[in-house]
Design a protein around this motif. Structure first.
Motif, short mmCIF file in Angstrom:
data_model
loop_
_atom_site.label_atom_id
_atom_site.label_comp_id
_atom_site.label_asym_id
_atom_site.label_seq_id
_atom_site.Cartn_x
_atom_site.Cartn_y
_atom_site.Cartn_z
N GLN A 40 0.84 -1.19 0.00
CA GLN A 40 0.00 0.00 0.00
C GLN A 40 0.87 1.24 0.00
O GLN A 40 2.00 1.22 0.49
CB GLN A 40 -0.95 0.00 1.21
CG GLN A 40 -2.04 -1.04 1.13
CD GLN A 40 -3.05 -0.92 2.25
OE1 GLN A 40 -3.06 0.06 2.99
NE2 GLN A 40 -3.90 -1.92 2.40
N GLY A 41 0.34 2.33 -0.55
CA GLY A 41 1.08 3.57 -0.63
C GLY A 41 0.70 4.32 -1.88
O GLY A 41 -0.21 3.95 -2.62
N GLU A 42 1.42 5.41 -2.15
CA GLU A 42 1.10 6.27 -3.30
C GLU A 42 1.20 5.52 -4.62
O GLU A 42 0.36 5.67 -5.50
CB GLU A 42 2.04 7.48 -3.30
CG GLU A 42 1.80 8.46 -2.17
CD GLU A 42 2.74 9.65 -2.25
OE1 GLU A 42 3.40 9.81 -3.29
OE2 GLU A 42 2.81 10.40 -1.27
N THR A 43 2.23 4.71 -4.77
CA THR A 43 2.41 3.98 -6.03
C THR A 43 1.26 3.02 -6.27
O THR A 43 0.73 2.91 -7.38
CB THR A 43 3.73 3.21 -6.02
OG1 THR A 43 4.81 4.14 -5.85
CG2 THR A 43 3.92 2.46 -7.32
N MET A 44 0.83 2.30 -5.20
CA MET A 44 -0.25 1.34 -5.36
C MET A 44 -1.58 2.04 -5.57
O MET A 44 -2.48 1.49 -6.21
CB MET A 44 -0.31 0.42 -4.14
CG MET A 44 0.97 -0.39 -3.93
SD MET A 44 1.61 -1.17 -5.45
CE MET A 44 0.34 -2.39 -5.79
N SER A 170 17.64 -7.14 -5.83
CA SER A 170 18.37 -5.90 -6.06
C SER A 170 17.40 -4.73 -6.18
O SER A 170 16.42 -4.78 -6.92
CB SER A 170 19.21 -6.01 -7.33
OG SER A 170 19.88 -4.79 -7.60
N GLY A 171 17.67 -3.66 -5.44
CA GLY A 171 16.81 -2.48 -5.47
C GLY A 171 15.75 -2.47 -4.39
O GLY A 171 15.11 -1.43 -4.16
N PHE A 172 15.55 -3.60 -3.72
CA PHE A 172 14.58 -3.66 -2.64
C PHE A 172 15.28 -3.47 -1.29
O PHE A 172 16.43 -3.87 -1.12
CB PHE A 172 13.82 -4.99 -2.65
CG PHE A 172 12.73 -5.06 -3.68
CD1 PHE A 172 11.40 -4.87 -3.32
CD2 PHE A 172 13.03 -5.27 -5.02
CE1 PHE A 172 10.40 -4.91 -4.28
CE2 PHE A 172 12.04 -5.31 -5.98
CZ PHE A 172 10.72 -5.13 -5.61
N ARG A 173 14.57 -2.88 -0.36
CA ARG A 173 15.16 -2.58 0.95
C ARG A 173 15.45 -3.88 1.71
O ARG A 173 14.57 -4.73 1.85
CB ARG A 173 14.21 -1.70 1.76
CG ARG A 173 14.82 -1.18 3.06
CD ARG A 173 13.82 -0.32 3.81
NE ARG A 173 13.45 0.86 3.06
CZ ARG A 173 14.13 2.00 3.03
NH1 ARG A 173 15.26 2.09 3.72
NH2 ARG A 173 13.71 3.03 2.32
N GLU A 174 16.67 -4.00 2.21
CA GLU A 174 17.08 -5.23 2.89
C GLU A 174 16.48 -5.32 4.30
O GLU A 174 16.09 -6.40 4.74
CB GLU A 174 18.61 -5.30 2.96
CG GLU A 174 19.15 -6.66 3.28
CD GLU A 174 20.65 -6.74 3.11
OE1 GLU A 174 21.16 -7.84 2.81
OE2 GLU A 174 21.34 -5.70 3.27
N GLN A 206 14.59 0.32 -1.97
CA GLN A 206 15.74 0.78 -1.22
C GLN A 206 15.86 2.30 -1.17
O GLN A 206 16.25 2.87 -0.14
CB GLN A 206 17.02 0.17 -1.82
CG GLN A 206 18.27 0.42 -1.00
CD GLN A 206 19.45 -0.35 -1.55
OE1 GLN A 206 19.35 -0.98 -2.60
NE2 GLN A 206 20.56 -0.32 -0.84
N ASN A 207 15.51 2.98 -2.24
CA ASN A 207 15.69 4.43 -2.32
C ASN A 207 14.47 5.22 -1.89
O ASN A 207 14.51 6.45 -1.84
CB ASN A 207 16.09 4.82 -3.74
CG ASN A 207 17.42 4.22 -4.16
OD1 ASN A 207 18.36 4.17 -3.38
ND2 ASN A 207 17.49 3.75 -5.40
N GLY A 208 13.36 4.53 -1.61
CA GLY A 208 12.16 5.22 -1.15
C GLY A 208 11.48 6.04 -2.23
O GLY A 208 10.76 7.00 -1.93
N ASN A 209 11.67 5.67 -3.49
CA ASN A 209 11.09 6.45 -4.59
C ASN A 209 9.62 6.15 -4.83
O ASN A 209 8.91 6.96 -5.43
CB ASN A 209 11.87 6.19 -5.89
CG ASN A 209 13.30 6.69 -5.80
OD1 ASN A 209 13.57 7.72 -5.18
ND2 ASN A 209 14.22 5.98 -6.43
N PHE A 210 9.17 4.97 -4.39
CA PHE A 210 7.82 4.53 -4.76
C PHE A 210 6.79 4.67 -3.64
O PHE A 210 5.61 4.43 -3.85
CB PHE A 210 7.87 3.08 -5.25
CG PHE A 210 8.75 2.89 -6.45
CD1 PHE A 210 8.41 3.46 -7.67
CD2 PHE A 210 9.93 2.18 -6.36
CE1 PHE A 210 9.23 3.31 -8.78
CE2 PHE A 210 10.76 2.03 -7.46
CZ PHE A 210 10.41 2.58 -8.67
N ASN A 211 7.23 5.05 -2.44
CA ASN A 211 6.30 5.25 -1.31
C ASN A 211 5.30 4.10 -1.19
O ASN A 211 4.10 4.29 -1.10
CB ASN A 211 5.54 6.58 -1.48
CG ASN A 211 6.46 7.78 -1.32
OD1 ASN A 211 7.34 7.78 -0.46
ND2 ASN A 211 6.27 8.78 -2.16
#
Length: 225
Positions: A40-44, A170-174, A206-211
């Motif tokens: 859930q979030g802005e992207t979804m 890769s690219g996902f928060r660990e 990981q970068n928090g771009n997709f909220n």
């Protein structure tokens, strides 16, 4: 992972000091159950808007999974306990697409895209008994992403034309953090039942771009020895 085990040691050490002061036993238990996970979030929200524009040709659903692990129940005060645990837990989400063409409805052509995220969860719960056996629980949860895969299935007439899985860690928060809470019932024979909800506080990327955040509804069966 070292940070997680260090946190467990600190929590157990502090709680054990309190337990020794009250001369109450520490109990161990095991727990397993089902997960219904989603993002859930802005992207979804944007994805949901796109789904509405597609007249239902694309839909979101929760990913079914499970969790299993153990916990330590540490009495602190009468009717109040601290319960750290360590669980393997499946999370993620699922998107299903169908062809929005009435003339080919009989083909039942569809595509399923499932994000399969596998975590090690460390919940540190405060448990408050509000009646005989009935308790409320809540607290922080720290999670480590063991693996993350995307599975794509496509087919028609009940046959799979495509069934592939890719590694997408890769690219996902660990490391993920969440607030978790719920209610349960402890039977005198050691059996316990509970339902809970994990509210992710860290973005899955990981970068928090997709909220976008993990959300999980859980139902569990446990046994305290």
């Amino acid at each position: 992972m070292k940070k997680i085990f260090l946190l467990i040691a600190v929590v157990l050490g502090i709680a054990a000091t309190k337990v020794n002061a009250q001369d109450q036993p520490v109990r161990f238990g095991i727990r397993a159950g089902v997960n219904l996970a989603d993002w859930q979030g802005e992207t979804m929200t944007s994805v949901t808007d796109l789904i509405e524009l597609s007249d239902g040709a694309v839909s979101r659903s929760m990913r079914e999974g499970f969790h299993v692990g153990g916990y330590v129940t540490i009495p602190v005060l009468p009717g109040f306990e601290i319960e750290p645990g360590l669980l393997y837990s499946q999370k993620g989400t699922r998107i299903t697409g169908t062809l929005p063409i009435e003339q080919v409805d009989f083909l039942n052509a569809r595509v399923n895209i499932t994000n399969k995220a596998e975590y090690i969860d460390l919940p540190v719960l405060a448990k408050l008994y509000v009646a005989d056996g009935l308790y409320l629980f809540g607290g922080p949860q720290f999670s480590y992403l063991v693996s993350n895969k995307v599975k794509v299935q496509a087919g028609a007439l009940g046959f799979n034309a495509l069934n592939r899985e890719w590694d997408m860690k890769s690219g996902f928060r660990e490391f993920d953090t969440a607030l978790t809470g719920g209610a349960g019932y402890q039977f005198t024979n050691g059996l316990n039942l509970s339902v809970g909800y994990d509210h992710g506080m860290s973005t899955v990327d990981q970068n928090g771009n997709f909220n976008t955040y993990n959300r999980v509804v859980k139902a569990s069966v446990g046994f305290t020895f």
